[in-house]
Write a protein that holds these residues in place. Structure first.
Motif, PDB file in Angstrom:
ATOM      1  N   PHE A   1      -6.711   0.160  -0.238  1.00 14.88           N
ATOM      2  CA  PHE A   1      -6.425   1.702  -0.269  1.00 14.88           C
ATOM      3  C   PHE A   1      -4.716   2.342  -0.817  1.00 14.88           C
ATOM      4  CE2 PHE A   1      -9.821   4.444  -0.391  1.00 14.88           C
ATOM      5  CZ  PHE A   1      -9.253   6.435  -1.033  1.00 14.88           C
ATOM      6  N   SER A   2      -4.114   0.923  -0.978  1.00 13.57           N
ATOM      7  CA  SER A   2      -2.511   1.272  -1.201  1.00 13.57           C
ATOM      8  C   SER A   2      -1.603  -0.209  -2.611  1.00 13.57           C
ATOM      9  CB  SER A   2      -1.508   1.381  -0.106  1.00 13.57           C
ATOM     10  OG  SER A   2      -1.962   0.245   0.399  1.00 13.57           O
TER      11      SER A   2
ATOM     12  N   GLU B   1      -2.764   6.130  -4.078  1.00 11.82           N
ATOM     13  CA  GLU B   1      -2.444   7.044  -4.336  1.00 11.82           C
ATOM     14  C   GLU B   1      -1.327   7.784  -5.557  1.00 11.82           C
ATOM     15  OE1 GLU B   1      -3.863  11.607  -2.247  1.00 11.82           O
ATOM     16  OE2 GLU B   1      -4.193  10.004  -0.974  1.00 11.82           O
TER      17      GLU B   1
ATOM     18  N   ARG C   1     -13.356   7.176  -0.946  1.00 11.46           N
ATOM     19  CA  ARG C   1     -12.204   8.978  -0.185  1.00 11.46           C
ATOM     20  C   ARG C   1     -13.210   9.174   0.845  1.00 11.46           C
ATOM     21  NH1 ARG C   1      -7.057  10.750  -1.097  1.00 11.46           N
ATOM     22  NH2 ARG C   1      -6.655  11.065  -3.214  1.00 11.46           N
TER      23      ARG C   1
ATOM     24  N   LYS D   1      -3.670  12.052  -7.042  1.00 15.19           N
ATOM     25  CA  LYS D   1      -4.977  11.619  -7.608  1.00 15.19           C
ATOM     26  C   LYS D   1      -5.067   9.690  -7.336  1.00 15.19           C
ATOM     27  CE  LYS D   1      -7.855  11.430 -11.262  1.00 15.19           C
ATOM     28  NZ  LYS D   1      -8.695  11.228 -10.887  1.00 15.19           N
ATOM     29  N   LEU D   2      -6.179   9.055  -7.076  1.00 14.17           N
ATOM     30  CA  LEU D   2      -6.640   7.817  -7.169  1.00 14.17           C
ATOM     31  C   LEU D   2      -7.145   7.087  -8.397  1.00 14.17           C
ATOM     32  CD1 LEU D   2      -9.259   6.942  -4.222  1.00 14.17           C
ATOM     33  CD2 LEU D   2      -6.722   7.496  -3.891  1.00 14.17           C
ATOM     34  N   TYR D   3      -5.691   5.586  -8.491  1.00 14.72           N
ATOM     35  CA  TYR D   3      -5.660   4.449  -9.316  1.00 14.72           C
ATOM     36  C   TYR D   3      -6.180   3.458  -9.185  1.00 14.72           C
ATOM     37  CZ  TYR D   3      -2.664   8.439 -11.805  1.00 14.72           C
ATOM     38  OH  TYR D   3      -1.686   9.372 -12.578  1.00 14.72           O
TER      39      TYR D   3
ATOM     40  N   GLU E   1     -13.968   8.924  -7.940  1.00 14.05           N
ATOM     41  CA  GLU E   1     -12.922   9.255  -6.127  1.00 14.05           C
ATOM     42  C   GLU E   1     -13.232   9.862  -4.687  1.00 14.05           C
ATOM     43  OE1 GLU E   1      -9.369  12.092  -6.235  1.00 14.05           O
ATOM     44  OE2 GLU E   1      -9.232  10.659  -7.949  1.00 14.05           O
TER      45      GLU E   1
ATOM     46  N   VAL F   1      -7.060   0.638  -4.901  1.00 14.29           N
ATOM     47  CA  VAL F   1      -7.200   1.752  -5.357  1.00 14.29           C
ATOM     48  C   VAL F   1      -5.478   1.952  -4.941  1.00 14.29           C
ATOM     49  CG1 VAL F   1      -9.178   2.326  -6.445  1.00 14.29           C
ATOM     50  CG2 VAL F   1      -8.370   2.930  -4.054  1.00 14.29           C
TER      51      VAL F   1
END
Length: 170
Positions: free
Chosen positions: A43-44, A76, A115, A80-82, A111, A74
């Motif tokens: 998540f990063s 943030e 989350r 917004k998530l990418y 997304e 993904v």
């Protein structure tokens, strides 16, 4: 040359085979499971990048000349998530080379599930009403209407990795 791929996922092993073919490099490819040492859903950027490095280092222990780890995740940015993808190649000489790939925003529907703690693969399967997307087209294939698939995306990263290794071996 014996090259280990730190995965048995056909998209990842196929990406390495495709990159080698494009570059005209002959190698024996061995796919194997390798622990990422990170969350099932990174998540990063940092966690995704670490997963690729950890996979490469883990796979190298099986006696290859080099091992490639590929990781999708993904991150943030501005709320917004990418989608992001990273790769690493670890060599028997102790070098590690790192490269990242394309980054695209994820739809709000995807997304919200991420989350809530779900993994991208199953979420994309439901979103696209398909099964096993992570093994071929990947999220990138769905998000780009088939213009780029996961094999092609990871293949570009592998070319970046092999190019760095070659540039530093001369």
């Amino acid at each position: 040359m014996k090259l280990c791929v730190a995965s048995t996922n056909p998209a990842k092993t196929g990406a390495v085979a495709s990159a080698l073919e494009k570059l005209g490099i002959q190698a024996e490819i061995k796919g194997q499971a390798a622990d990422s040492g990170v969350s099932a859903q990174p998540f990063s950027i940092e966690e995704t990048r670490s997963g690729a490095i950890n996979r490469a280092r883990h796979a190298l222990l099986s006696g290859c000349d080099a091992a490639i780890g590929l990781e999708g995740g993904v991150f943030e940015l501005e709320g917004k998530l990418y989608l992001c993808n990273w790769g690493a190649i670890a060599t028997a000489e102790g070098a590690v080379y790192i490269a990242g790939g394309a980054q695209v925003p994820l739809p709000a529907e995807i997304e919200k599930h991420l989350r809530a703690g779900e993994e991208l693969g199953p979420v994309m399967d439901r979103f696209a009403r398909e099964t096993g997307i992570r093994h071929h087209k990947g999220a990138i294939g769905i998000l780009t209407a088939g213009k780029l698939n996961r094999v092609e995306l990871f293949s570009q990263i592998v070319i970046l990795l092999l190019g760095q290794w070659q540039a530093n071996s001369d």
